[in-house]
Design a protein around this motif. Structure first.
Motif, mmCIF file in Angstrom:
data_model
loop_
_atom_site.group_PDB
_atom_site.id
_atom_site.type_symbol
_atom_site.label_atom_id
_atom_site.label_comp_id
_atom_site.label_asym_id
_atom_site.label_seq_id
_atom_site.Cartn_x
_atom_site.Cartn_y
_atom_site.Cartn_z
ATOM 1 N N ILE A 562 0.815 -1.213 0.000
ATOM 2 C CA ILE A 562 0.000 0.000 0.000
ATOM 3 C C ILE A 562 0.850 1.265 0.000
ATOM 4 C CG2 ILE A 562 -0.196 0.251 2.518
ATOM 5 C CD1 ILE A 562 -3.198 0.886 1.987
ATOM 6 N N GLU A 563 2.113 1.155 0.418
ATOM 7 C CA GLU A 563 3.006 2.312 0.437
ATOM 8 C C GLU A 563 3.518 2.663 -0.955
ATOM 9 O OE1 GLU A 563 6.062 1.578 3.238
ATOM 10 O OE2 GLU A 563 4.706 1.493 4.973
ATOM 11 N N HIS A 564 3.345 1.762 -1.897
ATOM 12 C CA HIS A 564 3.744 2.033 -3.278
ATOM 13 C C HIS A 564 2.520 2.516 -4.039
ATOM 14 C CE1 HIS A 564 7.807 -0.010 -3.353
ATOM 15 N NE2 HIS A 564 7.311 -0.396 -2.177
ATOM 16 N N ALA A 565 2.488 3.783 -4.383
ATOM 17 C CA ALA A 565 1.316 4.340 -5.058
ATOM 18 C C ALA A 565 1.056 3.662 -6.402
ATOM 19 C CB ALA A 565 1.504 5.844 -5.255
ATOM 20 N N SER A 566 2.143 3.248 -7.058
ATOM 21 C CA SER A 566 1.985 2.631 -8.377
ATOM 22 C C SER A 566 1.301 1.268 -8.297
ATOM 23 C CB SER A 566 3.353 2.471 -9.052
ATOM 24 O OG SER A 566 4.203 1.652 -8.256
ATOM 25 N N ASP A 567 1.260 0.654 -7.095
ATOM 26 C CA ASP A 567 0.642 -0.662 -6.966
ATOM 27 C C ASP A 567 -0.871 -0.626 -7.172
ATOM 28 O OD1 ASP A 567 3.057 -1.755 -6.550
ATOM 29 O OD2 ASP A 567 2.641 -2.621 -4.583
ATOM 30 N N SER A 568 -1.445 0.553 -7.176
ATOM 31 C CA SER A 568 -2.886 0.638 -7.434
ATOM 32 C C SER A 568 -3.213 0.207 -8.857
ATOM 33 C CB SER A 568 -3.393 2.059 -7.197
ATOM 34 O OG SER A 568 -2.739 2.962 -8.092
ATOM 35 N N ASN A 569 -2.200 0.232 -9.727
ATOM 36 C CA ASN A 569 -2.388 -0.226 -11.109
ATOM 37 C C ASN A 569 -1.600 -1.497 -11.395
ATOM 38 O OD1 ASN A 569 -4.060 1.918 -11.910
ATOM 39 N ND2 ASN A 569 -2.276 3.249 -12.145
#
Length: 570
Positions: A562-569
């Protein structure tokens, strides 16, 4: 003479109680087991035969191969049903089903709501094609309006007790209001279609999808003219699919269907008779729970073997006590009895034993049937009010009585009176071979059944305990959490804080059968789709804690963070 035969037979049975009990118990247990199995087999073979003209009703299937990907679907393109009625004269009518999952259902002003799984969208010709009985409502007006709904009698009693369900309203998922325009009789247990709510297909409002031939997501059933040739219709369906599919394939992949076929790929439609759907469907997903014809035939063979073993057991017991009856045979022959009279006497004893066994077997079956129904998920009953049932039982009792007694009758009646009265019992080699063969066969079948039982038990134990890629132990499901709306995240956090909860996940898919799947075709970014780079796979919508909660093991890469913003995609 016949009365005398029965009197002597009854006297012999009472005189040799242990022998009679062993024979009757053996036959009655065999009869009970065989009767229950045949009730099960008859139930499985009777699926979907109650529909009027069921032998003319079919459903469309799609099979294909694209590169390394093969697919076998029980669904077809959305436009297929309408196109068949327009362009194939042999097709009388066609109806589509679309399964859209479960719903939370309630009356608009009610507090209590219920989760309902047996809901499906259908076209307006549903009651024209299938022989499901519409108890209330006009068949011509069903599913004409996008918000019309037909419900089963069971659901009518559940939501509208002591009042008519017609022109009432039901709220689905809190914001979808439907009008009940029909009440149909609960669908028979021997129907592979098992639904309680039928909503109008037009409610889905998916006009764009109605023009797409490259997507398969509609169950399509249709009825043919009486003189129609299914093979000819299948060829016409494939010709029609090619006509409409090729332009979309060209737009999608830049290749014609002939070019795809030439490279070893294909897309073919098949049709499946309605009466064969239940026992001949092994697809990734289907409209309902299906059976397996292999198991049905296996059970039928087992029932036959059990009956044969019971008959052989009777024969062996009868011939084993031949020494005790040899003097009886000798005295009867000396006093003038003909061999045919002795054969009749022994056959009547056998038939009497068989009839007793059948009566006890029926009683045993009636006692065992409730437990079998719980195990098999059936609602089988003994059709004691059906005259054909009793005719079949009486005929079977007579047949088994004659079958089991014919060899002992001929064997015992063949004794020579002089030798038997002197205490000598001559057994020919032929009779010895027959008895030995019966014993060997009996043990052979018994061993096969025991080995089969042990093997099946071990297979089931292996299935229940093998590692399947995720940890299913101690995992609890709270279904339909999407109804919480914006509060689902706080609900998940509250659950995570409960004592004993190690992890929680909010997701839309589970790696087990019975859940809807979302099949999609993918190819590398920057490259055009081709048969070499297309991959058929699925998208599962999950949250950051899914892999941890399900106990999955990553073989490459890392988990979501969740700390990696890019993981939302990701």
């Amino acid at each position: 003479m016949l009365k005398n035969y029965f009197k002597i037979a009854w006297r012999n049975l009472r005189k040799h109680k242990l022998y009679s009990i062993i024979n009757i118990v053996g036959l009655s247990v065999g009869v009970a087991c065989s009767l229950i199995i045949f009730l099960f087999v008859n139930s499985e073979l009777s699926y979907d035969t109650f529909h009027k003209g069921s032998d003319s009703i079919y459903r469309a299937l799609m099979n294909g191969k694209l590169g390394e990907n093969e697919f076998h679907f029980s669904v077809a393109p959305a436009p297929l049903a309408h196109a068949m009625m327009e362009e194939i004269p042999e097709v009388e009518t066609a109806v589509r089903f679309r399964n859209s999952g479960s719903y939370v259902v309630k009356r608009p002003n009610a507090i209590e709501s219920f989760k309902e799984n047996r809901i499906i969208a259908v076209d307006s010709g549903f009651f024209d094609l299938f022989s499901f009985s519409l108890l209330e409502g006009d068949p011509e007006k069903q599913f004409k309006s996008p918000t019309s709904m037909a419900i089963s009698q069971k659901m009518a009693d559940k939501y509208f007790p002591e009042e008519s369900a017609i022109n009432q309203t039901l709220l689905l998922n809190g914001d979808q209001l439907f009008n009940t325009t029909g009440v149909f009789a609960d669908m028979p247990k021997n129907s592979h279609i098992q639904m309680d709510f039928l909503i109008a297909m037009s409610y889905l409002k998916d006009e764009a999808n109605d023009m797409i031939w490259v997507s398969n997501n509609f169950y399509t059933y249709f009825k043919l003219q009486k003189d129609a040739d299914p093979a000819v219709v299948t060829a016409k369906i494939n010709d029609m699919i090619y006509k409409y599919l090729e332009p979309q394939i060209m737009q999608f992949m830049g290749k014609t269907l002939e070019e795809l076929d030439a490279s070893g790929n294909h897309l073919r439609a098949e049709i499946q008779p309605l009466e064969k759907v239940y026992l001949n469907s092994d697809f990734t997903f289907d409209i309902g729970r299906m059976g397996n014809k292999t198991y049905v035939y296996l059970f039928a063979f087992i029932a036959i073997f059990i009956t044969v073993l019971a008959c052989i057991n009777f024969m062996n017991l009868s011939t084993a006590r031949s020494g005790n009856r040899s003097k009886e045979v000798g005295v009867r022959k000396v006093l003038g009895s003909f061999r045919k009279h002795l054969i009749a006497q022994f056959l009547i004893e056998s038939i009497l034993l068989s009839c007793f066994s059948f009566l006890i077997g029926i009683m045993l079956a009636s006692l065992i049937l409730p437990f079998f129904n719980d195990l098999a998920g059936k609602e089988l009953i003994l059709p004691i009010t059906n005259p054909f049932f009793w005719l079949m039982l009486i005929g079977s009792a007579l047949f088994i009585g004659v079958l089991a007694g014919i060899y002992p009758a001929f064997y015992l009646s063949s004794f020579k009176p002089v030798e038997t009265l002197k205490g000598k019992l001559a057994m020919g080699h032929g009779n010895s071979y027959i008895r030995s063969g019966l014993v060997i066969f009996q043990f052979f079948i018994s061993i096969i059944l025991v080995i089969g039982t042990i093997t099946i038990y071990k297979q089931l134990s292996y299935i229940q305990n093998r590692q399947i890629g995720f940890d299913r132990e101690q995992v609890l499901l709270v279904q339909d959490a999407y109804m919480l709306g914006d509060q689902r995240k706080s609900f998940k956090e509250a659950v995570s804080q409960l004592p004993g909860v190690s992890s929680a996940s909010y997701n839309g898919y589970l790696p087990v059968s019975g859940y809807n799947r979302s099949d999609n075709t993918f190819w590398p970014e920057g490259a055009g789709p081709s048969q070499e780079n297309l991959v058929l796979t699925q998208i599962w919508l999950v949250d950051y804690d899914y892999i941890t909660t399900m106990g999955m093991e990553l073989t490459k890469g890392r988990d979501f963070n969740i700390e990696h913003a890019s993981d939302s995609n990701a």
